[in-house]
Design an enzyme around this catalytic site. Structure first.
Site: not given
Length: 377
Positions: A186, A188-190, A192
């Site tokens: 997703l 916002p993930k590192t 993403g």
């Protein structure tokens, strides 16, 4: 409100600006060739993911939530079963247990936000089938103890590593120690992407082959797969539509090249916060030597007052999950006693930590927090 330093949106825009040519080239290639569903970009991404985590196999799916669901399902989780996990997590770790007709058994976390492994054995019953450790904020649960207990009681282990891609436990990466490891891509993930995406990793070939079937309606013939239709087995099963989009895979393949450098930059920012915020009347996050910095969470007694002050200074903080999952009305989990989870929910504030932040911006955030506490900036 227009912020001088926002919590995450500038990360998307700055990354895109820096790598726009590569990203658009990858997307254009998908459209030019008509490669949309389970094409070579997905296969390439799966190979990269498996190699990065240090496992044999990876399966691209449409979200971290589905990665959990398919992992639980492939390991046989179903009605009447009990699965041990934590309340201090994003809701999907819990809700996919419920969706399969099983019962989540929630235990508490330690002050570092990770599963309190001393509570696992007390929670095991004749109905227990598995354990779901949640590697939160880039840190990894005590996998030595979790795997010892799982082996002793013959339980499966699904690692929720959605916030820990690249973090280590000993000499092995998060996601490589359990029966499966689950990741989210997703935005916002590192790592993403441009929306939803997820992945499952495993060293078990039988699980891998079954996951490939489950994510794609058991490979039943589909027009979207014309020309690359994978073979359906003679004996069918009930599957899902949970494929990682080929365009998302193409975008992620571009980003994967820069991922190690992005993790290093996140660590640099984390170290700047550690140094700049020490000796303030707030609790800095407990950190592990080989963690990644998905989030930087400080604990403060007056979090809403801090949020209001930082808003005035033009710095966007994130305060979320102030009502713990087990206290949400309508879910029927209020009977769980999770005092540490409840305390953490009322004092956690996330600072911006995306790799596109400049040193100047990080120093400004530190300065504002210091001024809030009447310390010299």
């Amino acid at each position: 409100m227009k912020y001088k330093v926002d919590f995450i949106n500038s990360s998307y825009r700055r990354y895109y600006k820096r790598h726009k040519k590569e990203i658009l080239k990858a997307i254009d290639k998908c459209f030019s060739l008509g490669n949309f569903v389970l094409r070579k970009d997905v296969l390439e991404f799966e190979r990269k993911l498996a190699k990065f985590v240090g496992v044999k196999y990876a399966v691209g799916v449409n979200s971290g939530t589905d990665a959990l669901k398919l992992s639980y399902k492939v390991l046989g989780c179903g009605p009447g079963d009990e699965v041990i996990t934590v309340g201090h997590t994003f809701i999907s770790s819990i809700e996919e247990i419920v969706h399969l007709g099983a019962k989540p058994i929630l235990i508490d976390v330690r002050d570092d936000g990770l599963m309190d492994v001393s509570q696992i054995e007390k929670a095991i019953t004749k109905k227990t089938v598995g354990i779901v450790p949640v590697h939160l904020s880039g840190k990894v649960c005590d996998m030595d103890e979790i795997m010892r207990i799982a082996k002793k009681y013959k339980l499966w282990v699904v690692e929720d590593a959605c916030q820990a891609l690249g973090a280590y436990w000993g000499d092995r990466k998060a996601g490589s120690l359990g029966d499966t490891g689950c990741f989210s891509f997703l935005s916002p993930k590192t790592l993403g992407g441009a929306g939803d995406g997820g992945g499952i990793v495993t060293d078990d070939r039988k699980l891998y082959e079954k996951l490939l079937l489950m994510r794609n309606h058991w490979n039943i013939t589909q027009g979207a797969l014309h020309g690359v239709q994978p073979k359906a087995p003679k004996i069918m099963g009930w599957g899902y539509n949970s494929r990682l989009d080929n365009i998302q895979a193409a975008v992620l393949n571009v980003k994967f090249k820069y991922y190690p450098a992005m993790l290093r930059r996140r660590r640099e920012i984390g170290m700047m916060y550690n140094k700049g915020l020490k000796n303030l009347p707030c609790v800095l996050p407990t950190q592990q030597p080989k963690q990644i910095y998905q989030e930087y969470i400080i604990k403060v007694k007056d979090m809403w007052k801090l949020k209001k002050y930082m808003d005035k200074k033009g710095v966007e903080l994130l305060i979320r999950d102030t009502i713990p999952n087990h206290k949400l009305k309508g879910l029927g989990m209020e009977y769980f006693n999770l005092p540490v989870t409840e305390r953490i929910a009322g004092e956690s504030v996330r600072l911006p930590i995306y790799p596109e932040l400049t040193d100047k911006e990080v120093k400004y955030i530190i300065s504002c927090v210091k001024k809030f506490y009447n310390h010299d900036a």
